[in-house]
Every structure is written in C-alpha cells, then in structure tokens.
Design a protein around this motif. Structure first.
Motif, PDB file in Angstrom:
ATOM      1  N   GLU A  33       0.867  -1.289  -0.031  1.00 38.76           N
ATOM      2  CA  GLU A  33      -0.021   0.008  -0.110  1.00 38.76           C
ATOM      3  C   GLU A  33       0.779   1.293   0.208  1.00 38.76           C
ATOM      4  O   GLU A  33       1.802   1.287   0.874  1.00 38.76           O
ATOM      5  CB  GLU A  33      -1.036  -0.067   1.210  1.00 38.76           C
ATOM      6  N   SER A  42     -11.428   4.172   0.141  1.00 44.25           N
ATOM      7  CA  SER A  42     -12.293   3.515   0.825  1.00 44.25           C
ATOM      8  C   SER A  42     -12.565   3.921   2.438  1.00 44.25           C
ATOM      9  O   SER A  42     -13.255   3.195   3.050  1.00 44.25           O
ATOM     10  CB  SER A  42     -11.568   2.156   1.221  1.00 44.25           C
ATOM     11  N   THR A 384     -19.608  -0.997  -1.294  1.00 42.98           N
ATOM     12  CA  THR A 384     -20.570  -2.294  -1.224  1.00 42.98           C
ATOM     13  C   THR A 384     -19.866  -3.445  -1.753  1.00 42.98           C
ATOM     14  O   THR A 384     -20.250  -4.343  -1.240  1.00 42.98           O
ATOM     15  CB  THR A 384     -21.762  -1.817  -2.040  1.00 42.98           C
TER      16      THR A 384
END
Ligand SMILES: Cc1cc2nc3c(=O)[nH]c(=O)nc-3n(C[C@H](O)[C@H](O)[C@H](O)COP(=O)(O)OP(=O)(O)OC[C@H]3O[C@@H](n4cnc5c(N)ncnc54)[C@H](O)[C@@H]3O)c2cc1C
Length: 415
Positions: A33, A42, A384
């Motif tokens: 990351e 996010s 989602t």
C-alpha cells in the motif's frame, strides 16, 4: 528476494478483502500500500452498503443531465475535458452504455453481487466486532419527477426481491421526529445498510493477523519484471518481491501502473468530496441520499458524514472549492438545520472513485499475463462490493467456480 503465494497491490477495501479471503484459504499474502493506511477512497466514502443501487452510472438520462450540469461550476457531476486518448475511449464507451438495454442487462448481476457482498459485510462486521447498521437508506426527493423516478425504482427493487416503501412528507416527519426535513417525499430501500468506513478500514487489518498476510504501508509498487506472459516480481523502489499471482487493486490509480505492463484499462478517476460534522445541530437516525443534489448523509456514532459530487477530472485530489461549496450549499434545501453557514468551514476530504465506462467493475485475469488479476472500476459501489470482489479474486486464483457469474466483468472487455 522474498516470495509469496499472492502479492496484492493496493490496500483499499478491495485489496484488504482479497487478502482476507486468500489468507483464509491458507495463502501467504503481501499487501503493498503506497499510503499509511489511514486515507483514500475506502475511508472517505459515505459508508453505504447498498444493493438497491442496481442502476449503473452510465444510464439513460445521464448524458443530457450531465451536459446541463457541465454548464454550472458547482453542479454535482462534471467532466473536465482533456486531450487524452484514454478519456476519449472511456467517454465513447460511457455514452454507448447509457441505454435502457444496458441497465436491464446489468441490474440482476449488480443485485447478485451486492446482495452477496452485504452478507459478507455482515460476517466481517461480526468477526471484527464493528457494527453494520441495517436500517435501510432513504432517497429524499424535493421534486415530483424525482420522486416518480424513485417510486419506479422502488417497484423494480421489489421485483428483484428487495423491499422498498414510499413515504410522504408527514410520514417522513414521523420517521425522523428530531430532524427538520424539507422534502416532498422519499423512498426507503430496506435492504441497504451502512457502516463507518474509517472504523471498518481500521478494524479490518486486525482480522488479517490470524492469517499469513503482511500489509506493508508506504510501499508504492512502481515497476514489474516479467517473462513469457508471466509477472515474476514487483518493485518498490530498490526492493523486489516475487509471487505466484499478482492482484492489482489500486483503484483509480490502476491505469498508470498497468502502463508499466503495457496494458490499458478504461478506468477514469471520479472525484468526490466528503465532510465530517461532529456535534451537528441535529443527527438523523437514518441514512439519506438527497436525490436531486446527489448528496449522501450518513449518521456515524460520533459524527455525521456528508458526501457528494462526481468530477471526472483525471488523477487530481485537490479540492475544487466552488464545487465543494456547491455540494454543501445544496444540503440546507433538504435539511434546514444543516445551513451552509454551519458547514462552510469544515475540512473537505477529496477522493477518487475508480470508474469503468459501463458502471460494472473489472474483476478477472488479464489476458496478456497468466498470473495477473485485475480488481477495480467499482465507481460509486466499491465500498458495497469490496467483500464480494475479494471473494471472487480468491475464487479466480484458486480456480474454483465463482459465486457469481463474472463473464460481464472481464478485465479484457475493452481490449
Ligand atoms: C465521496 C464518495 C462517497 C462514496 N460513497 C460510497 C458508498 O456509500 N458506498 C459505496 O459502495 N461506495 C462509495 N464510494 C466509492 C468507494 O469508496 C470506492 O469505489 C472504493 O473505495 C474503491 O475501493 P478500492 O479498494 O478499489 O480503491 P481505493 O480505496 O482507492 O484503494 C486503492 C489503494 O491502492 C493504493 N495504491 C494506488 N497505487 C498504488 C501503488 N502503485 N502501489 C501501492 N498502492 C497503491 C492507494 O493508496 C489506495 O489505498 C464513494 C466514493 C466517494 C469518493
């Protein structure tokens, strides 16, 4: 050089979910990351887990509405034109998919993906002891035409097996007695849930500790070595890591990294803004989308988050003050307690949604490399669909039959 079963590039919800299901399957996983694990799309999103959003962004009406919005400097949707072949191809495909046929062809798939993802979110919430609020989501409308459109979507939602109820002004007041609401009516989509994405993203890494999963922050993947249609290793500066399989879960940043592999992916960054208000004048008990303004209102335990706008303007995370103010000003029309005066000095967060031109994510193997899996392009639905995407990535790597048919999500569909 350290070797792993799988290296995942990108530690957003898609990357972490992939690590979770691969870790559970006993794989050794390295997540690279580039940030410090506290920011990004996010984290700053509205936190909706919303199967009721089965209409992709590229849908009938968006082009005419979009053209009208583009004339205004503070509208909720904007495309900044630039001389870029990728953007032109993306725009062409976006327009081609803004049809009723495309919506009809996609909606069952989006519902299948998001209903399964909602279940997985629920399992993760239980395991990480971080709550998912199953309260539904209300589309709040001020205009007749919007309410009629939402009522039509409610009918379709019921046909797809998801309950939806229509409320008039008085019923909305009963539902939310402690909030001042100015609206013509609303539709409650009961299937939807929400959670605090910051809390979710903070708790999730601790779940991965039980597996052979390493998350390495401040580690931007910047190049690859490859041979005979296979990626051998990834570079992070001078460091080099090898793996059997590589997962690209870098969200809106995917096209730039894929260029190193001579691959093109039609993903454009869709910038959105959010603002957190601690100690608001009043706190809603439900979550809302202010339909005409396209603003999300989500009540978390310690603050209310307001989120909105979609600016297709390349990789650029700067806050456009005019557009951010436009979204904040629109809120008082629905929630008079949330006046622009109270909101205007709150810090504005900006993040980039990874948008595919047809509103469907890219999940699958890249045809040019046998061991590269692409997982991005979820646009407004990535929070989602994060868990189901992670499950599908694991199923692809394990060569299992997938829980949902993924042919339409092929990463190679615009090659
Ligand atoms: C204002 C707003 C509201 C939203 N609301 C909702 C919502 O309510 N519900 C919903 O479902 N979705 C929502 N979304 C969309 C959702 O947030 C995104 O679709 C989702 O977060 C995308 O997840 P991701 O893991 O693909 O990408 P990201 O979260 O962007 O993660 C990608 C990660 O890759 C890292 N990275 C990039 N390049 C490299 C590299 N070279 N090396 C290493 N790491 C790299 C980045 O730092 C980043 O952390 C919203 C988005 C916005 C902007």
């Amino acid at each position: 050089m350290k070797h792993y079963d799988v290296i995942i590039i990108g530690g957003g919800i898609v990357g972490l979910s992939s690590a979770y299901y691969l870790g559970k399957a006993g794989k050794s996983v390295l997540v690279l990351e580039k940030g410090d694990g506290t920011n990004g799309c996010s984290f700053g999103n509205a936190g909706f887990v919303s199967p009721s959003h089965f209409v992709p962004l590229s849908s009938p009406g968006i082009i005419s509405k979009g053209l009208k919005w583009m004339m205004s400097s503070d509208s909720p949707f904007y495309v900044k034109l630039r001389l870029d072949v990728g953007l032109m191809k993306w725009g062409w495909q976006f327009m081609n998919h803004a049809t009723t046929k495309h919506v009809e062809d996609s909606k069952q798939l989006l519902v299948d993906l998001s209903l399964l993802s909602r279940e997985l979110h629920s399992d993760i919430a239980k395991e990480s002891n971080f709550p998912l609020q199953n309260k539904g989501l209300i589309m709040l409308c001020k205009e007749e035409a919007t309410l009629a459109h939402e009522i039509e979507l409610a009918k379709q939602s019921v046909e797809l097996g998801m309950e939806a109820n229509v409320y008039n002004t008085a019923e909305l007041k009963e539902l939310e007695p402690n909030m001042n609401i100015d609206a013509l009516g609303g539709v409650l989509f009961k299937v939807d849930s929400f959670t605090d994405p910051v809390g979710f993203m903070k708790h999730f890494p601790s779940l991965l500790k039980q597996f052979y999963v390493t998350i390495q922050y401040q580690s931007a993947a910047d190049d690859f070595s490859f041979k005979n249609k296979k990626i051998e290793s990834v570079f992070v500066g001078d460091e080099q890591y090898s793996a059997d399989n590589f997962v690209l879960a870098t969200g809106a940043f995917a096209p730039a990294l894929l260029k190193k592999l001579k691959l093109n992916l039609l993903v454009e960054a869709g910038k959105g803004y959010s603002v957190d208000w601690t100690n608001p004048t009043s706190t809603p008990s439900m979550s809302y989308i202010l339909a005409e303004a396209r603003v999300a209102v989500t009540p978390f335990a310690d603050r209310v988050r307001l989120a909105g706008t979609m600016e297709i303007a390349g990789i650029n995370e700067e806050v456009n003050k005019t557009r951010a103010n436009g979204f904040l000003k629109s809120i008082q029309e629905y929630l008079p307690d949330y006046s622009f005066d109270k909101l205007k000095n709150l810090p504005v967060w900006a993040g980039l949604r990874p948008c595919s031109p047809d509103g469907l994510p890219f999940i699958g193997r890249a045809e040019s490399y046998t061991n590269l899996i692409i997982a991005t392009g979820h646009a407004m639905m990535g929070f989602t669909l994060g868990p189901v995407t992670g499950l599908l990535v694991k199923e692809i790597i394990e060569e299992e039959s997938t829980s949902v048919e993924i042919d339409k999500l092929s990463a190679n569909r615009y090659n």
